[in-house]
Scaffold this motif. Structure first.
Motif, PDB file in Angstrom:
ATOM      1  N   UNK A 145     -46.699 -33.981 -17.758  1.00  0.00           N
ATOM      2  CA  UNK A 145     -46.971 -35.037 -16.779  1.00  0.00           C
ATOM      3  C   UNK A 145     -45.699 -35.510 -16.087  1.00  0.00           C
ATOM      4  N   UNK A 146     -44.603 -35.612 -16.817  1.00  0.00           N
ATOM      5  CA  UNK A 146     -43.352 -36.009 -16.183  1.00  0.00           C
ATOM      6  C   UNK A 146     -42.924 -34.976 -15.148  1.00  0.00           C
ATOM      7  N   UNK A 147     -43.061 -33.696 -15.480  1.00  0.00           N
ATOM      8  CA  UNK A 147     -42.661 -32.639 -14.557  1.00  0.00           C
ATOM      9  C   UNK A 147     -43.586 -32.586 -13.342  1.00  0.00           C
ATOM     10  N   UNK A 148     -44.876 -32.739 -13.559  1.00  0.00           N
ATOM     11  CA  UNK A 148     -45.833 -32.722 -12.436  1.00  0.00           C
ATOM     12  C   UNK A 148     -45.541 -33.839 -11.447  1.00  0.00           C
ATOM     13  N   UNK A 149     -45.383 -35.046 -11.969  1.00  0.00           N
ATOM     14  CA  UNK A 149     -45.137 -36.180 -11.082  1.00  0.00           C
ATOM     15  C   UNK A 149     -43.842 -36.038 -10.317  1.00  0.00           C
ATOM     16  N   UNK A 355     -42.938 -39.828 -10.345  1.00  0.00           N
ATOM     17  CA  UNK A 355     -42.973 -39.470  -8.924  1.00  0.00           C
ATOM     18  C   UNK A 355     -41.913 -40.205  -8.122  1.00  0.00           C
ATOM     19  N   UNK A 356     -41.327 -41.248  -8.690  1.00  0.00           N
ATOM     20  CA  UNK A 356     -40.257 -41.981  -8.010  1.00  0.00           C
ATOM     21  C   UNK A 356     -38.874 -41.510  -8.470  1.00  0.00           C
ATOM     22  N   UNK A 357     -38.832 -40.415  -9.230  1.00  0.00           N
ATOM     23  CA  UNK A 357     -37.560 -39.839  -9.659  1.00  0.00           C
ATOM     24  C   UNK A 357     -36.945 -39.011  -8.550  1.00  0.00           C
ATOM     25  N   UNK A 364     -37.036 -32.814 -18.496  1.00  0.00           N
ATOM     26  CA  UNK A 364     -37.155 -32.244 -19.842  1.00  0.00           C
ATOM     27  C   UNK A 364     -36.422 -33.111 -20.857  1.00  0.00           C
ATOM     28  N   UNK A 365     -35.203 -33.484 -20.517  1.00  0.00           N
ATOM     29  CA  UNK A 365     -34.431 -34.361 -21.401  1.00  0.00           C
ATOM     30  C   UNK A 365     -35.091 -35.725 -21.519  1.00  0.00           C
ATOM     31  N   UNK A 366     -35.641 -36.230 -20.408  1.00  0.00           N
ATOM     32  CA  UNK A 366     -36.325 -37.520 -20.437  1.00  0.00           C
ATOM     33  C   UNK A 366     -37.523 -37.492 -21.376  1.00  0.00           C
ATOM     34  N   UNK A 367     -38.270 -36.384 -21.351  1.00  0.00           N
ATOM     35  CA  UNK A 367     -39.447 -36.270 -22.222  1.00  0.00           C
ATOM     36  C   UNK A 367     -39.043 -36.305 -23.692  1.00  0.00           C
ATOM     37  N   UNK A 368     -37.972 -35.612 -24.033  1.00  0.00           N
ATOM     38  CA  UNK A 368     -37.509 -35.598 -25.421  1.00  0.00           C
ATOM     39  C   UNK A 368     -37.022 -36.980 -25.854  1.00  0.00           C
ATOM     40  N   UNK A 369     -36.260 -37.636 -24.979  1.00  0.00           N
ATOM     41  CA  UNK A 369     -35.685 -38.942 -25.327  1.00  0.00           C
ATOM     42  C   UNK A 369     -36.775 -39.990 -25.507  1.00  0.00           C
TER      43      UNK A 369
END
Length: 636
Positions: A145-149, A355-357, A364-369
């Motif tokens: 979801x993080x990557x899609x957005x 989506x505001x990134x 990927x790093x954000x998802x792990x953290x």
């Protein structure tokens, strides 16, 4: 992309401007002429509907002055579509995004559900299935979801035209589920607000039994004669003072709205509005408080908890592994459910926030953290809760399993009860309920922002340009719909909505979402999108999880939750038969958005024969861009 409506005169004016710009690049002796776009009325684009449903090519048209634009020969003409570039906002700082995601994922369930689920399913042994479900089920969906957005840079509605147009009903289902959540979740936060104001006194009102709302059965837990037939001051304060549920007859006769409770919930909605009305500009500032404050309070409460007598027994009870329970399939299902509802994929929030990134952000790093912080927070909350439960068992001279409760009862009855017996109880009560309020606010920010972002992206002219007004009307509507949860019987409706609103529907919706991304859009294509952002293709582990493990993970949770929905309702109150039928209707109201939109897209919004309609409905456009025009500038 937002295309502006132009009349013939504005088209000619735009054409003349382009012609003027082009003439500056030509010499006086050059006899080559460029035909300006829309030089006659036949080439003027028709007016568009406000929705961007049929936009398939989001690439910015090449301008005449663009050095990469194709060179035109004599008598060639190019059709240029007028574009009003609307640069998408981005987070002011990377930390704001991380705090927003952490704040959404870390909610009240981390405090009142995880500790109970952990000790019920084997204590320390439960951490094994919990971590396995995190690695193979929750984390891949969270990363997805993080990557899609971040790649498509739009909400849960507009994104589907780039992935699988026929599944746009998933977006509408998510919006409806977010409304149901807003109707009851803010009421729970309102209960915490009520407790917070009640704590500003020299003596906490749930300390003794000499209050007007107390019954003859009330007895402090410190009394040596306390037995199972007695009720505690904290329990009666919650049920007879805060909720006054004894004045109702369940869902059959809920009674009028309680004014003080309605006022507390109204205050919550006001806080939510001023946190969301400006988008990431306002939410990015608020999360510095709402996401960080709970950790400060948790650490303070942990230090206080472990210093109490009996705390060591509570922590031992929490962590002592019962390995034989791992043979029970229910333990693994509970672990999967806890991971899913804790991380929160499928609610559209992760899509909206990411989506505001910036385009090249390392999601990927954000998802792990963020997922790791979420799980560690749940583990930390277990120490905070069980140190106090051990203390209460010591005070009552009983066992811990007779003290603990699951859900709201844990944070609104058991923990306040323990606080009342401590020295400095007023201070501990204030910071505890401040923690609950901030935990809840972050999560309700995320759920509502998902719907707001989706609708603003889908209808940029009618909603996107009037965000402040839209958010005001939306929250006002949700508040009015939530008024029944503030009646004397509202607590039964809160539990009802929790089960039949998002509880079952979201599991099916996320399964369809995962199927649309991994099977229709394709893991290979999705991996190529991630590689475009991060410069590195996802490894084999992630591709296997996305293709096989994650969809099966979701389907298993949905099936077992569907079969055990009666357990989700609890046993303290027997819901009438008519309410069960209404509950399934509420669940179907969101789930049916998916097949209904598929039928609409295939039969009414597509053209050609069956094969062509299938291609148009279920295949992603090959020329879909990664971001709306004007947004690539944020990729720095």
């Amino acid at each position: 992309m937002e295309r502006s409506k132009k009349n013939n005169s504005s088209s000619c004016e735009f054409a003349n401007n382009l012609a003027t710009n082009a003439s500056t690049t030509t010499t006086a002796t050059n006899n080559t002429t460029t035909t300006t776009p829309w030089s006659n009325n036949k080439e003027s684009p028709p007016n568009e509907d406000d929705s961007n449903e049929d936009d398939t090519d989001n690439a910015t048209p090449a301008k005449v002055t663009d050095p990469l634009a194709p060179k035109l020969t004599n008598n060639e003409r190019v059709l240029v579509v007028s574009v009003t570039e609307r640069r998408r906002e981005t987070w002011g700082q990377k930390a704001e995004f991380l705090l927003a995601v952490i704040g959404f994922a870390v909610d009240l369930g981390n405090v009142w559900r995880f500790p109970y689920i952990c000790y019920q399913n084997g204590g320390g042994a439960f951490l094994i299935p919990y971590c396995i479900m995190l690695i193979f089920g929750g984390l891949p969906l969270f990363y997805m979801e993080l990557a899609l957005g971040q790649f498509h840079r739009c909400g849960c509605l507009s994104i589907w035209k780039r992935i699988c147009p026929a599944l746009k009903g998933v977006g509408y289902a998510i919006c409806l589920i977010d409304i149901y959540m807003g109707m009851y979740y803010n009421t729970i936060i309102g209960w915490a607000v009520y407790y917070l104001f009640a704590s500003f006194t020299s003596k906490l009102p749930w300390t003794s039994c000499d209050n007007p709302w107390n019954t003859e059965a009330c007895m402090p837990v410190t009394n040596a004669n306390f037995n199972a037939n007695q009720t505690t001051p904290a329990k009666e304060f919650f049920e007879r003072k805060v909720l006054e549920q004894y004045k109702s007859d369940g869902l059959d006769l809920m009674g009028p709205v309680k004014p003080t409770l309605a006022l507390c919930v109204f205050g919550v909605f006001v806080l939510v509005y001023f946190s969301l009305w400006k988008g990431v500009r306002s939410a990015g500032k608020v999360v510095w408080v709402t996401a960080l404050a709970p950790y400060v309070v948790l650490i303070i409460l942990l230090i206080r908890g472990v210093s109490l007598p009996g705390a060591d027994e509570g922590i031992k009870y929490y962590l002592t592994p019962e390995w034989h329970k791992l043979k029970n399939s229910r333990v693994w299902i509970d672990a999967a459910s806890q991971i899913f509802f804790s991380l929160g994929p499928g609610f559209g929030t992760l899509l909206a926030l990411s989506s505001y990134n910036k385009f090249r952000n390392n999601c990927y790093r954000d998802a792990l953290i963020t997922s790791s912080i979420n799980c560690l927070t749940s583990f930390l909350a277990g120490f905070v809760i069980f140190s106090v439960l051990g203390y209460m068992a010591h005070v009552q001279k009983t066992t811990i399993d007779r003290v603990g409760l699951e859900g709201p009862g844990l944070v609104f009855i058991v923990y306040p009860e323990a606080i009342a017996t401590m020295s400095g109880s007023v201070f501990w009560s204030i910071i505890f309920f401040l923690m609950l309020i901030t935990l809840g606010l972050d999560s309700t920010f995320g759920g509502l922002e998902a719907m707001i972002t989706a609708l603003c992206d889908e209808y940029p002219r009618s909603i996107g340009r009037r965000r402040e007004l839209f958010v005001l009307l939306l929250l006002a509507g949700i508040y009015l719909c939530a008024l029944p949860t503030m009646t004397y019987g509202g607590v039964f409706l809160v539990n009802f909505l929790n089960v039949y609103g998002p509880g079952l529907a979201i599991l099916f919706v996320v399964f369809v979402e995962a199927a649309g991304v991994f099977w229709f859009y394709g893991v290979d294509r999705f991996s190529a999108d991630v590689e475009m952002m991060l410069g590195k293709r996802p490894g084999l582990f992630w591709r296997i999880c996305w293709t096989y493990i994650s969809p099966v993970f979701l389907l298993a949770i949905f099936i077992f939750s569907f079969l055990g929905y009666e357990e989700m309702l609890g046993t303290e109150y027997k819901y009438p038969e008519w309410s069960i039928k209404v509950g399934w209707a509420v669940t179907c109201s969101s789930v049916m958005c998916i097949p209904m939109y598929m039928i609409y897209k295939f039969f009414f919004a597509s053209k050609g024969n069956c094969r062509e309609r299938y291609e148009e409905s279920f295949k992603a456009p090959t020329n879909s861009a990664s971001a709306l025009p004007g947004q690539q500038g944020t990729n720095v």
